[in-house]
Write a protein that holds these residues in place. Structure first.
Motif, PDB file in Angstrom:
ATOM      1  N   ASP A  10      -9.204  11.540   3.650  1.00  0.00           N
ATOM      2  CA  ASP A  10      -8.198  10.969   2.753  1.00  0.00           C
ATOM      3  C   ASP A  10      -7.166  11.990   2.278  1.00  0.00           C
ATOM      4  O   ASP A  10      -7.490  12.918   1.549  1.00  0.00           O
ATOM      5  CB  ASP A  10      -8.929  10.370   1.544  1.00  0.00           C
ATOM      6  N   LYS A  58      -4.840  11.681   0.165  1.00  0.00           N
ATOM      7  CA  LYS A  58      -4.459  11.546  -1.237  1.00  0.00           C
ATOM      8  C   LYS A  58      -5.652  11.650  -2.174  1.00  0.00           C
ATOM      9  O   LYS A  58      -5.552  11.348  -3.356  1.00  0.00           O
ATOM     10  CB  LYS A  58      -3.747  10.198  -1.436  1.00  0.00           C
ATOM     11  N   CYS A 111     -11.495   6.415  -0.572  1.00  0.00           N
ATOM     12  CA  CYS A 111     -10.765   5.787   0.517  1.00  0.00           C
ATOM     13  C   CYS A 111     -11.755   5.268   1.548  1.00  0.00           C
ATOM     14  O   CYS A 111     -12.686   5.955   1.916  1.00  0.00           O
ATOM     15  CB  CYS A 111      -9.853   6.850   1.136  1.00  0.00           C
ATOM     16  N   SER A 112     -11.574   4.035   1.982  1.00  0.00           N
ATOM     17  CA  SER A 112     -12.455   3.491   3.008  1.00  0.00           C
ATOM     18  C   SER A 112     -11.605   2.938   4.146  1.00  0.00           C
ATOM     19  O   SER A 112     -10.404   2.779   3.996  1.00  0.00           O
ATOM     20  CB  SER A 112     -13.318   2.401   2.400  1.00  0.00           C
ATOM     21  N   PHE A 113     -12.239   2.638   5.264  1.00  0.00           N
ATOM     22  CA  PHE A 113     -11.436   2.085   6.372  1.00  0.00           C
ATOM     23  C   PHE A 113     -11.579   0.577   6.366  1.00  0.00           C
ATOM     24  O   PHE A 113     -12.551   0.039   5.846  1.00  0.00           O
ATOM     25  CB  PHE A 113     -11.873   2.694   7.702  1.00  0.00           C
ATOM     26  N   HIS A 114     -10.599  -0.127   6.889  1.00  0.00           N
ATOM     27  CA  HIS A 114     -10.738  -1.578   6.959  1.00  0.00           C
ATOM     28  C   HIS A 114     -10.720  -2.122   8.366  1.00  0.00           C
ATOM     29  O   HIS A 114     -11.095  -3.270   8.574  1.00  0.00           O
ATOM     30  CB  HIS A 114      -9.721  -2.281   6.060  1.00  0.00           C
ATOM     31  N   ALA A 127      -7.294   3.032   7.556  1.00  0.00           N
ATOM     32  CA  ALA A 127      -7.979   3.195   6.284  1.00  0.00           C
ATOM     33  C   ALA A 127      -7.012   2.834   5.161  1.00  0.00           C
ATOM     34  O   ALA A 127      -5.855   2.515   5.411  1.00  0.00           O
ATOM     35  CB  ALA A 127      -8.472   4.620   6.136  1.00  0.00           C
ATOM     36  N   ASP A 128      -7.509   2.874   3.915  1.00  0.00           N
ATOM     37  CA  ASP A 128      -6.677   2.453   2.787  1.00  0.00           C
ATOM     38  C   ASP A 128      -5.431   3.322   2.637  1.00  0.00           C
ATOM     39  O   ASP A 128      -4.356   2.815   2.337  1.00  0.00           O
ATOM     40  CB  ASP A 128      -7.485   2.526   1.491  1.00  0.00           C
ATOM     41  N   THR A 129      -5.575   4.635   2.832  1.00  0.00           N
ATOM     42  CA  THR A 129      -4.441   5.514   2.555  1.00  0.00           C
ATOM     43  C   THR A 129      -3.851   6.182   3.796  1.00  0.00           C
ATOM     44  O   THR A 129      -2.893   6.933   3.680  1.00  0.00           O
ATOM     45  CB  THR A 129      -4.844   6.632   1.581  1.00  0.00           C
ATOM     46  N   PHE A 130      -4.450   5.972   4.952  1.00  0.00           N
ATOM     47  CA  PHE A 130      -3.885   6.607   6.148  1.00  0.00           C
ATOM     48  C   PHE A 130      -4.260   5.821   7.404  1.00  0.00           C
ATOM     49  O   PHE A 130      -5.168   4.990   7.382  1.00  0.00           O
ATOM     50  CB  PHE A 130      -4.377   8.056   6.293  1.00  0.00           C
TER      51      PHE A 130
END
Lengths: 157, 144
Positions: A56, A58, A75-78, B65-68
């Motif tokens: 992550d 950020k 942060c996780s992946f979707h 992912a959420d941020t990248f």
């Protein structure tokens, strides 16, 4: 055919529900047995979550790789896309995990998976008096509603 | 704003060959963790091909992912080029496939002092890669 399989896992990693609409490469040629297939898949997204939390850009600096984090905090992946399929992943705050594999051309399924969780899983499984938490389930209302929903998305022929 | 945060290159046995961050102020992993993350990616990629519902899957191309976003291009030799970008950054697959792979072939592989599958420490490769990525960032409006 747009959709391949769906898995529901609880927070401990037990596979509560598995359904395949189509699977051109059977489990036998992949992990071997359905049990192994489910365990490997759980390991796959568990590792990917650790990976996403550590990568992550950020996040907190110098976060320890593999340090336990609360659901929704890091942060996780979707989803991930390969050349032949796309795997969508969603997790509820209680730790229920839904994994859906589809054709790689399918777009973002986050909202659809939230719908599956709150209007199909909660309504037909959690509120079902026959359901015991942590045990695999197979209710007819759930399966039909899930089928109908997937069909309404245009993923089934 | 589109951005390319990091480029990683992983060899065919999961070892990290190259890693570079391109934007200041992003949270970094330390050197050991980057090595471990490279081999995690390598094994996750192998498992994803085994669990594939379709036969003859080649591995992950994009992780969202959420941020990248993490784009991965795997060459026929098994070497993987990874780019960690801001979500919705355009044309990263082509950048890895055509530009960075070419730079690797031209300035690392053709360097007589470079040993295959070892860490890439080639000045020309570094310079050209930097030039390419900063060029993109400038076009996207990042202060350079």
């Amino acid at each position: 055919m747009g959709v391949f399989t769906i898995y529901f896992f609880d927070r401990e990693g037990t596979c509560l529900f598995y359904h395949e609409w189509s699977r051109p490469k059977p489990v036998k040629l992949g992990a071997g047995t359905p049990g192994d297939d489910q365990k490997m898949l759980f390991g796959l997204f568990f590792q990917l979550k650790v990976f996403a939390a550590a990568m992550d850009p950020k996040g907190k600096p110098n976060a320890q790789l593999g340090a336990p984090t609360r659901i929704g905090e890091s942060c996780s992946f979707h989803s991930f896309t390969t050349d032949l399929y796309k795997l969508h992943f969603a997790e509820s705050p209680s730790g229920l995990k839904i994994v859906l594999t589809t054709d790689p051309t399918v777009g973002d399924m986050r909202e659809s998976m939230a719908y599956i969780y709150s209007y199909i899983y909660v309504e037909c499984v959690v509120k079902n008096p026959m359901y015991s938490p942590g045990q695999p389930f197979r209710f007819e209302t759930f399966t039909t509603q899930l089928n109908d929903f997937i069909q309404s998305l245009g993923l089934l022929q | 704003m589109p951005a390319i945060y990091t480029i990683l290159i992983i060899n065919k046995s999961g070892g990290l060959m190259f890693d570079r961050d391109f934007l200041p102020g992003i949270s970094k992993t330390n050197g050991n963790d980057t090595l471990r993350l490279a081999s995690i990616w390598h094994s996750v990629n192998a498992i994803s091909t085994q669990l594939s519902p379709m036969p003859n899957c080649l591995g992950i191309e994009l992780l969202q992912a959420d941020t990248f976003d993490l784009h991965c291009f795997q060459a026929l030799t098994g070497i993987k080029f990874l780019a960690m970008t801001e979500p919705q950054t355009p044309d990263v697959a082509n950048l890895l496939r055509y530009t960075i792979y070419d730079l690797y072939a031209d300035y690392a592989l053709k360097n007589p002092f470079y040993e295959v599958d070892q860490r890439i420490k080639c000045e020309l490769f570094d310079n050209h890669l930097n030039y390419t990525i900063t060029g993109l960032h400038r076009r996207w409006g990042h202060p350079v």
